[in-house]
Motif scaffolding. Structure first.
Motif, PDB file in Angstrom:
ATOM      1  N   ASP A   1       5.770  -0.532   2.818  1.00  0.00           N
ATOM      2  CA  ASP A   1       6.670  -1.547   2.249  1.00  0.00           C
ATOM      3  C   ASP A   1       6.497  -1.643   0.723  1.00  0.00           C
ATOM      4  OD1 ASP A   1       8.670  -3.434   2.356  1.00  0.00           O
ATOM      5  OD2 ASP A   1       7.303  -5.116   2.709  1.00  0.00           O
ATOM      6  N   LEU A   2       6.584  -0.512   0.062  1.00  0.00           N
ATOM      7  CA  LEU A   2       6.400  -0.477  -1.391  1.00  0.00           C
ATOM      8  C   LEU A   2       7.519  -1.232  -2.092  1.00  0.00           C
ATOM      9  CD1 LEU A   2       5.368   3.282  -1.719  1.00  0.00           C
ATOM     10  CD2 LEU A   2       3.898   1.277  -1.518  1.00  0.00           C
ATOM     11  N   ALA A   3       7.134  -2.087  -3.032  1.00  0.00           N
ATOM     12  CA  ALA A   3       8.097  -2.976  -3.685  1.00  0.00           C
ATOM     13  C   ALA A   3       8.325  -2.656  -5.152  1.00  0.00           C
ATOM     14  CB  ALA A   3       7.621  -4.428  -3.548  1.00  0.00           C
ATOM     15  N   ASP A   4       7.383  -1.965  -5.804  1.00  0.00           N
ATOM     16  CA  ASP A   4       7.545  -1.666  -7.225  1.00  0.00           C
ATOM     17  C   ASP A   4       8.658  -0.632  -7.401  1.00  0.00           C
ATOM     18  OD1 ASP A   4       5.714  -1.987  -9.955  1.00  0.00           O
ATOM     19  OD2 ASP A   4       6.879  -0.145  -9.884  1.00  0.00           O
ATOM     20  N   ARG A   5       9.511  -0.852  -8.368  1.00  0.00           N
ATOM     21  CA  ARG A   5      10.613   0.080  -8.617  1.00  0.00           C
ATOM     22  C   ARG A   5      10.528   0.694 -10.011  1.00  0.00           C
ATOM     23  NH1 ARG A   5      10.365  -0.170  -4.049  1.00  0.00           N
ATOM     24  NH2 ARG A   5      11.944  -0.775  -2.504  1.00  0.00           N
ATOM     25  N   ARG A   6       9.386   0.539 -10.653  1.00  0.00           N
ATOM     26  CA  ARG A   6       9.212   1.090 -11.990  1.00  0.00           C
ATOM     27  C   ARG A   6       8.052   2.094 -11.977  1.00  0.00           C
ATOM     28  NH1 ARG A   6      11.577  -1.713 -16.158  1.00  0.00           N
ATOM     29  NH2 ARG A   6       9.789  -1.316 -17.504  1.00  0.00           N
ATOM     30  N   SER A   7       7.258   2.082 -13.027  1.00  0.00           N
ATOM     31  CA  SER A   7       6.175   3.056 -13.160  1.00  0.00           C
ATOM     32  C   SER A   7       5.001   2.778 -12.238  1.00  0.00           C
ATOM     33  CB  SER A   7       5.680   3.082 -14.612  1.00  0.00           C
ATOM     34  OG  SER A   7       6.733   3.371 -15.490  1.00  0.00           O
ATOM     35  N   GLY A   8       4.954   1.569 -11.660  1.00  0.00           N
ATOM     36  CA  GLY A   8       3.833   1.224 -10.796  1.00  0.00           C
ATOM     37  C   GLY A   8       3.945   1.767  -9.386  1.00  0.00           C
ATOM     38  N   TYR A   9       5.053   2.410  -9.050  1.00  0.00           N
ATOM     39  CA  TYR A   9       5.282   2.891  -7.683  1.00  0.00           C
ATOM     40  C   TYR A   9       4.197   3.846  -7.186  1.00  0.00           C
ATOM     41  CZ  TYR A   9       7.923   4.851  -3.707  1.00  0.00           C
ATOM     42  OH  TYR A   9       8.326   5.273  -2.464  1.00  0.00           O
ATOM     43  N   PRO A  10       3.833   4.890  -7.952  1.00  0.00           N
ATOM     44  CA  PRO A  10       2.789   5.802  -7.441  1.00  0.00           C
ATOM     45  C   PRO A  10       1.457   5.097  -7.206  1.00  0.00           C
ATOM     46  CG  PRO A  10       3.928   6.742  -9.343  1.00  0.00           C
ATOM     47  CD  PRO A  10       4.327   5.311  -9.273  1.00  0.00           C
ATOM     48  N   LEU A  11       1.127   4.157  -8.078  1.00  0.00           N
ATOM     49  CA  LEU A  11      -0.119   3.413  -7.926  1.00  0.00           C
ATOM     50  C   LEU A  11      -0.062   2.494  -6.712  1.00  0.00           C
ATOM     51  CD1 LEU A  11      -2.860   2.346  -8.823  1.00  0.00           C
ATOM     52  CD2 LEU A  11      -1.665   0.819 -10.399  1.00  0.00           C
ATOM     53  N   GLN A  12       1.060   1.811  -6.527  1.00  0.00           N
ATOM     54  CA  GLN A  12       1.175   0.910  -5.388  1.00  0.00           C
ATOM     55  C   GLN A  12       1.044   1.675  -4.074  1.00  0.00           C
ATOM     56  OE1 GLN A  12       4.970  -1.257  -4.498  1.00  0.00           O
ATOM     57  NE2 GLN A  12       3.702  -3.067  -4.852  1.00  0.00           N
ATOM     58  N   MET A  13       1.555   2.891  -4.045  1.00  0.00           N
ATOM     59  CA  MET A  13       1.413   3.715  -2.849  1.00  0.00           C
ATOM     60  C   MET A  13      -0.062   3.963  -2.539  1.00  0.00           C
ATOM     61  SD  MET A  13       2.827   7.597  -2.092  1.00  0.00           S
ATOM     62  CE  MET A  13       4.546   7.166  -2.353  1.00  0.00           C
ATOM     63  N   VAL A  14      -0.836   4.298  -3.569  1.00  0.00           N
ATOM     64  CA  VAL A  14      -2.254   4.581  -3.375  1.00  0.00           C
ATOM     65  C   VAL A  14      -3.020   3.321  -2.989  1.00  0.00           C
ATOM     66  CG1 VAL A  14      -4.367   5.313  -4.540  1.00  0.00           C
ATOM     67  CG2 VAL A  14      -2.249   6.584  -4.897  1.00  0.00           C
ATOM     68  N   VAL A  15      -2.750   2.207  -3.662  1.00  0.00           N
ATOM     69  CA  VAL A  15      -3.461   0.959  -3.388  1.00  0.00           C
ATOM     70  C   VAL A  15      -3.192   0.480  -1.968  1.00  0.00           C
ATOM     71  CG1 VAL A  15      -3.592  -1.495  -3.978  1.00  0.00           C
ATOM     72  CG2 VAL A  15      -3.593   0.226  -5.791  1.00  0.00           C
ATOM     73  N   ARG A  16      -1.939   0.498  -1.565  1.00  0.00           N
ATOM     74  CA  ARG A  16      -1.620   0.025  -0.216  1.00  0.00           C
ATOM     75  C   ARG A  16      -2.125   0.992   0.850  1.00  0.00           C
ATOM     76  NH1 ARG A  16       4.039  -3.447  -0.412  1.00  0.00           N
ATOM     77  NH2 ARG A  16       3.339  -4.842  -2.087  1.00  0.00           N
ATOM     78  N   ALA A  17      -2.143   2.283   0.531  1.00  0.00           N
ATOM     79  CA  ALA A  17      -2.719   3.252   1.468  1.00  0.00           C
ATOM     80  C   ALA A  17      -4.208   2.986   1.642  1.00  0.00           C
ATOM     81  CB  ALA A  17      -2.488   4.669   0.955  1.00  0.00           C
ATOM     82  N   ALA A  18      -4.905   2.694   0.547  1.00  0.00           N
ATOM     83  CA  ALA A  18      -6.332   2.385   0.624  1.00  0.00           C
ATOM     84  C   ALA A  18      -6.570   1.110   1.422  1.00  0.00           C
ATOM     85  CB  ALA A  18      -6.916   2.256  -0.779  1.00  0.00           C
ATOM     86  N   ASP A  19      -5.732   0.099   1.203  1.00  0.00           N
ATOM     87  CA  ASP A  19      -5.868  -1.154   1.952  1.00  0.00           C
ATOM     88  C   ASP A  19      -5.634  -0.931   3.443  1.00  0.00           C
ATOM     89  OD1 ASP A  19      -6.395  -2.525  -0.371  1.00  0.00           O
ATOM     90  OD2 ASP A  19      -4.372  -3.355  -0.593  1.00  0.00           O
ATOM     91  N   ALA A  20      -4.838   0.086   3.777  1.00  0.00           N
ATOM     92  CA  ALA A  20      -4.577   0.408   5.184  1.00  0.00           C
ATOM     93  C   ALA A  20      -5.580   1.407   5.744  1.00  0.00           C
ATOM     94  CB  ALA A  20      -3.156   0.964   5.329  1.00  0.00           C
ATOM     95  N   ALA A  21      -6.646   1.665   4.989  1.00  0.00           N
ATOM     96  CA  ALA A  21      -7.722   2.567   5.428  1.00  0.00           C
ATOM     97  C   ALA A  21      -7.230   3.992   5.658  1.00  0.00           C
ATOM     98  CB  ALA A  21      -8.406   2.013   6.689  1.00  0.00           C
ATOM     99  N   TRP A  22      -6.251   4.419   4.876  1.00  0.00           N
ATOM    100  CA  TRP A  22      -5.796   5.802   4.966  1.00  0.00           C
ATOM    101  C   TRP A  22      -6.849   6.733   4.392  1.00  0.00           C
ATOM    102  CZ3 TRP A  22      -0.003   6.873   3.587  1.00  0.00           C
ATOM    103  CH2 TRP A  22       0.825   6.069   4.375  1.00  0.00           C
ATOM    104  N   ARG A  23      -6.850   7.962   4.884  1.00  0.00           N
ATOM    105  CA  ARG A  23      -7.673   9.011   4.291  1.00  0.00           C
ATOM    106  C   ARG A  23      -6.864   9.641   3.165  1.00  0.00           C
ATOM    107  NH1 ARG A  23      -7.862  12.273   9.556  1.00  0.00           N
ATOM    108  NH2 ARG A  23      -5.781  11.347   9.480  1.00  0.00           N
ATOM    109  N   VAL A  24      -7.313   9.420   1.939  1.00  0.00           N
ATOM    110  CA  VAL A  24      -6.594   9.906   0.759  1.00  0.00           C
ATOM    111  C   VAL A  24      -7.424  11.002   0.104  1.00  0.00           C
ATOM    112  CG1 VAL A  24      -5.570   9.283  -1.464  1.00  0.00           C
ATOM    113  CG2 VAL A  24      -5.595   7.606   0.415  1.00  0.00           C
ATOM    114  N   THR A  25      -6.828  12.166  -0.076  1.00  0.00           N
ATOM    115  CA  THR A  25      -7.534  13.289  -0.688  1.00  0.00           C
ATOM    116  C   THR A  25      -6.830  13.689  -1.984  1.00  0.00           C
ATOM    117  OG1 THR A  25      -6.283  14.906   0.617  1.00  0.00           O
ATOM    118  CG2 THR A  25      -8.393  14.155   1.506  1.00  0.00           C
ATOM    119  N   GLU A  26      -7.575  14.375  -2.835  1.00  0.00           N
ATOM    120  CA  GLU A  26      -7.073  14.763  -4.157  1.00  0.00           C
ATOM    121  C   GLU A  26      -7.472  16.211  -4.429  1.00  0.00           C
ATOM    122  OE1 GLU A  26      -7.266  12.367  -8.239  1.00  0.00           O
ATOM    123  OE2 GLU A  26      -9.191  13.325  -7.784  1.00  0.00           O
ATOM    124  N   HIS A  27      -6.532  17.008  -4.947  1.00  0.00           N
ATOM    125  CA  HIS A  27      -6.797  18.413  -5.236  1.00  0.00           C
ATOM    126  C   HIS A  27      -6.251  18.772  -6.617  1.00  0.00           C
ATOM    127  CE1 HIS A  27      -7.988  18.866  -1.077  1.00  0.00           C
ATOM    128  NE2 HIS A  27      -6.823  18.351  -0.696  1.00  0.00           N
TER     129      HIS A  27
END
Length: 244
Positions: free
Chosen positions: A165-191
């Motif tokens: 349920d991402l709500a940001d429509r500006r530059s904060g969108y990519p960050l909000q995706m990561v923050v909410r994924a972390a709050d949902a205990a998603w496994r987030v990887t980086e390469h």
């Protein structure tokens, strides 16, 4: 009219676009075979939408200006189980998303991010690097994720991304995706991914002013409280041999 069905192994690539006619041919020719390119035109005046359509991409029109508005419009329009995001300025090669998708299908991650590694100093202006470094540190403190970048090259599953349920429509969108994924205990990887000098002028981080606005948007996202109780997503790994 017969409903359009999408095979489960299909992948949609969302490409937010604002006056990127010069870069579009390079980007679209690097979309992996069998994947669908969704070019989200965010009010271009240089013929980007018509060019993308001629080159075989599906075009989505989003009149509300903003990186997040374009990304969300693409996510909503996508039909594939897995949705990727990539800038449309030729700074990132969408072919780099193939191992990201494989990782999702194998059940090793819920969200896969690309850590930009500039191939030349001109690829990433110093003010943009500084802003990104500061924000990455804030994200690590806020989420506990060992991330170094908030880059636009990423992949996840459409249903779960919509559920954030991402709500940001500006530059904060990519960050909000990561923050909410972390709050949902998603496994987030980086390469690590190579980061090339973009084609044309940046709409966000090409100037100190643009970088400041991006940082402001992202600081606002970081100040938001966690959204509800989170349940980790669970996926069954796809059997080996299934095509990408």
């Amino acid at each position: 009219m017969k409903a359009v069905t999408t095979p489960p192994q299909a992948v949609d690539v969302v490409l937010p676009c604002l006056n990127e006619a010069e870069a579009l041919p390079w980007v679209l020719e690097r979309i992996p075979p069998g994947w669908r390119a969704l070019v989200v035109d965010n009010g271009s005046t240089d013929g980007s939408a018509a060019l993308a359509r001629r080159l075989g991409a599906e075009v989505v029109h989003e009149p509300r200006r903003g990186f997040g508005a374009a990304c969300q419009a693409g996510l909503v329009a996508a039909r594939a189980d897995i949705v990727c995001f990539c800038d449309c300025d030729a700074s990132l090669d969408p072919a780099l998303l193939v191992p990201f998708v494989r990782e999702l299908r194998e059940g090793a991650a819920d969200l896969v991010l690309g850590r930009r590694r500039p191939v030349h100093r001109s690829a990433w202006p110093v003010h943009a690097r500084v802003g990104n470094r500061v924000l990455a540190g804030m994200v690590r403190r806020r989420t506990g994720l060992a991330l170094h970048d908030l880059g636009p090259l990423r992949a996840g599953r459409r249903a779960e991304l919509l559920a954030l349920d991402l709500a940001d429509r500006r530059s904060g969108y990519p960050l909000q995706m990561v923050v909410r994924a972390a709050d949902a205990a998603w496994r987030v990887t980086e390469h690590d991914v190579p980061y090339l000098p973009r084609t044309g002028a940046s709409k966000v981080t090409g100037t100190w002013r643009g970088t400041w606005h991006a940082v402001r948007d992202m600081r606002r996202v970081l100040s938001e409280p966690p959204v509800g109780a989170a349940t980790p997503v669970q996926h069954t790994p796809v059997q080996e041999g299934r095509p990408l």
